[in-house]
Design an enzyme around this catalytic site. Sequence first.
Site, PDB file in Angstrom:
ATOM      1  N   ALA A 204      51.979  28.731  22.738  1.00  0.00           N
ATOM      2  CA  ALA A 204      53.391  29.110  22.765  1.00  0.00           C
ATOM      3  C   ALA A 204      54.081  28.317  21.671  1.00  0.00           C
ATOM      4  O   ALA A 204      53.580  27.272  21.228  1.00  0.00           O
ATOM      5  CB  ALA A 204      53.980  28.775  24.128  1.00  0.00           C
TER       6      ALA A 204
ATOM      7  N   GLY B 161      48.996  28.782  25.149  1.00  0.00           N
ATOM      8  CA  GLY B 161      49.319  30.171  25.482  1.00  0.00           C
ATOM      9  C   GLY B 161      48.453  31.165  24.725  1.00  0.00           C
ATOM     10  O   GLY B 161      48.216  32.276  25.198  1.00  0.00           O
TER      11      GLY B 161
ATOM     12  N   GLU C 140      48.048  21.593  26.990  1.00  0.00           N
ATOM     13  CA  GLU C 140      49.413  21.474  27.527  1.00  0.00           C
ATOM     14  C   GLU C 140      49.733  20.108  28.134  1.00  0.00           C
ATOM     15  O   GLU C 140      50.818  19.567  27.888  1.00  0.00           O
ATOM     16  CB  GLU C 140      49.669  22.583  28.570  1.00  0.00           C
ATOM     17  CG  GLU C 140      49.936  23.946  27.962  1.00  0.00           C
ATOM     18  CD  GLU C 140      48.690  24.775  27.738  1.00  0.00           C
ATOM     19  OE1 GLU C 140      47.572  24.206  27.667  1.00  0.00           O
ATOM     20  OE2 GLU C 140      48.814  26.003  27.619  1.00  0.00           O
TER      21      GLU C 140
HETATM   22  N1  COA Z   1      54.235  26.092  17.996  1.00  0.00           N
HETATM   23  C1  COA Z   1      55.031  26.018  16.922  1.00  0.00           C
HETATM   24  N2  COA Z   1      54.567  25.791  15.687  1.00  0.00           N
HETATM   25  C2  COA Z   1      53.251  25.608  15.530  1.00  0.00           C
HETATM   26  C3  COA Z   1      52.361  25.677  16.612  1.00  0.00           C
HETATM   27  C4  COA Z   1      52.911  25.921  17.896  1.00  0.00           C
HETATM   28  N3  COA Z   1      52.146  26.037  18.991  1.00  0.00           N
HETATM   29  N4  COA Z   1      51.108  25.468  16.152  1.00  0.00           N
HETATM   30  C5  COA Z   1      51.210  25.297  14.823  1.00  0.00           C
HETATM   31  N5  COA Z   1      52.506  25.374  14.448  1.00  0.00           N
HETATM   32  C6  COA Z   1      53.057  25.226  13.103  1.00  0.00           C
HETATM   33  C7  COA Z   1      53.016  23.778  12.668  1.00  0.00           C
HETATM   34  O1  COA Z   1      54.133  23.066  13.167  1.00  0.00           O
HETATM   35  C8  COA Z   1      53.023  23.942  11.176  1.00  0.00           C
HETATM   36  O2  COA Z   1      54.343  24.174  10.752  1.00  0.00           O
HETATM   37  P1  COA Z   1      54.901  23.496   9.393  1.00  0.00           P
HETATM   38  O3  COA Z   1      54.030  24.077   8.312  1.00  0.00           O
HETATM   39  O4  COA Z   1      56.318  23.971   9.351  1.00  0.00           O
HETATM   40  O5  COA Z   1      54.727  22.022   9.554  1.00  0.00           O
HETATM   41  C9  COA Z   1      52.231  25.206  10.945  1.00  0.00           C
HETATM   42  O6  COA Z   1      52.224  25.907  12.186  1.00  0.00           O
HETATM   43  C10 COA Z   1      50.796  24.953  10.562  1.00  0.00           C
HETATM   44  O7  COA Z   1      50.258  24.075  11.524  1.00  0.00           O
HETATM   45  P2  COA Z   1      49.307  22.842  11.142  1.00  0.00           P
HETATM   46  O8  COA Z   1      49.261  21.935  12.318  1.00  0.00           O
HETATM   47  O9  COA Z   1      49.736  22.267   9.842  1.00  0.00           O
HETATM   48  O10 COA Z   1      47.930  23.622  10.920  1.00  0.00           O
HETATM   49  P3  COA Z   1      46.453  23.060  11.061  1.00  0.00           P
HETATM   50  O11 COA Z   1      45.572  24.154  10.552  1.00  0.00           O
HETATM   51  O12 COA Z   1      46.333  21.707  10.472  1.00  0.00           O
HETATM   52  O13 COA Z   1      46.221  22.895  12.647  1.00  0.00           O
HETATM   53  C11 COA Z   1      46.328  23.585  14.944  1.00  0.00           C
HETATM   54  C12 COA Z   1      46.173  24.033  13.473  1.00  0.00           C
HETATM   55  C13 COA Z   1      46.371  24.875  15.754  1.00  0.00           C
HETATM   56  C14 COA Z   1      45.133  22.721  15.357  1.00  0.00           C
HETATM   57  C15 COA Z   1      47.621  22.773  15.104  1.00  0.00           C
HETATM   58  O14 COA Z   1      48.694  23.477  14.496  1.00  0.00           O
HETATM   59  C16 COA Z   1      48.004  22.501  16.540  1.00  0.00           C
HETATM   60  O15 COA Z   1      47.454  21.632  17.171  1.00  0.00           O
HETATM   61  N6  COA Z   1      48.996  23.275  17.065  1.00  0.00           N
HETATM   62  C17 COA Z   1      49.519  23.062  18.399  1.00  0.00           C
HETATM   63  C18 COA Z   1      48.527  23.496  19.451  1.00  0.00           C
HETATM   64  C19 COA Z   1      49.094  23.284  20.834  1.00  0.00           C
HETATM   65  O16 COA Z   1      49.359  22.186  21.285  1.00  0.00           O
HETATM   66  N7  COA Z   1      49.291  24.409  21.527  1.00  0.00           N
HETATM   67  C20 COA Z   1      49.743  24.406  22.870  1.00  0.00           C
HETATM   68  C21 COA Z   1      51.153  24.826  22.931  1.00  0.00           C
HETATM   69  S1  COA Z   1      51.587  25.123  24.631  1.00  0.00           S
END
Ligand code: COA
Length: 242
Positions: free
Chosen positions: A61, A104, A127
């Site tokens: 999410a 999500g 989460e």
């Molecule tokens: N919500 C909002 N924005 C998100 C997001 C999320 N769940 N997941 C990634 N993004 C955004 C990042 O903030 C980043 O934005 P920016 O470029 O403005 O800084 C962009 O997407 C790219 O993410 P980044 O973390 O730089 O990519 P990555 O390839 O290094 O890592 C993930 C990918 C998926 C491992 C990492 O983004 C992550 O851990 N995301 C959150 C996962 C999470 O906790 N999900 C559960 C939510 S309930």
Amino acid sequence: MSTLVVEELDDRVVVTLRRPEARNAINAAMIGELHEVCASLEERPRLLLLTGGGGTFAAGADIGELRRRGREQALQGINSRLFDRIARLPLPTVAAVDGYALGGGAELAYACDIRLASPSAVFGNPEPGLGILAAAGACWRLRELAGASVAKQVLLAGRRLDADDALRFGLVAEVVPAGDLLKRAHAVLDRMARSGQLALRLTKLVADGGGHPLTDDLAQAILFESDEKAQRMDAFLAGGRS
Ligand code: COA
């Protein structure tokens, strides 16, 4: 649509999540657009292929939106109601998961009937690390799909399942090279499309089991085809009130 690419074919709809700037994180706009897809599939049942663009399924999410949500929004079940609606679509759904399916995003994949993965697929529910729980299906769907032991490792111990894990635990049906993932998903849907549509639909209802609303829908399906229903409704519509 601003967050989805939707391809409408005769027997299926292909939906690609597309928010590359946020790793396809599921925000309110995407929720609304996925509800629109569900409405169309409820109105005219077809198979659904769900995938993510840009080498990510969905990174969860949208955390910016989650940060602003309070109890009222949680009680609205914003994600859980959408994922339930997807799970209850009339005809089968296949998720083609390439890259991250987290939070999500994982729950969205869990809500589909069948999952295929590329070797880079990663499923996880981080989460609790954000101070919340996975409230849109992971706490019970993952348990149903992969068993309590695996579910608790993911939910409580932050374990991420790579594609091999997911295959071994039965969470995904197959691991396919990324370049072949959609082709293979279409092949699975082709196989489904060769079945009788009503048979497929009722099989999905029965396989998902439970009492209500399954029994209600089945009973109504029988009654809707009865002569008596036709006669009684014709009489009402002709003005003959009894
Ligand atoms: N919500 C909002 N924005 C998100 C997001 C999320 N769940 N997941 C990634 N993004 C955004 C990042 O903030 C980043 O934005 P920016 O470029 O403005 O800084 C962009 O997407 C790219 O993410 P980044 O973390 O730089 O990519 P990555 O390839 O290094 O890592 C993930 C990918 C998926 C491992 C990492 O983004 C992550 O851990 N995301 C959150 C996962 C999470 O906790 N999900 C559960 C939510 S309930």
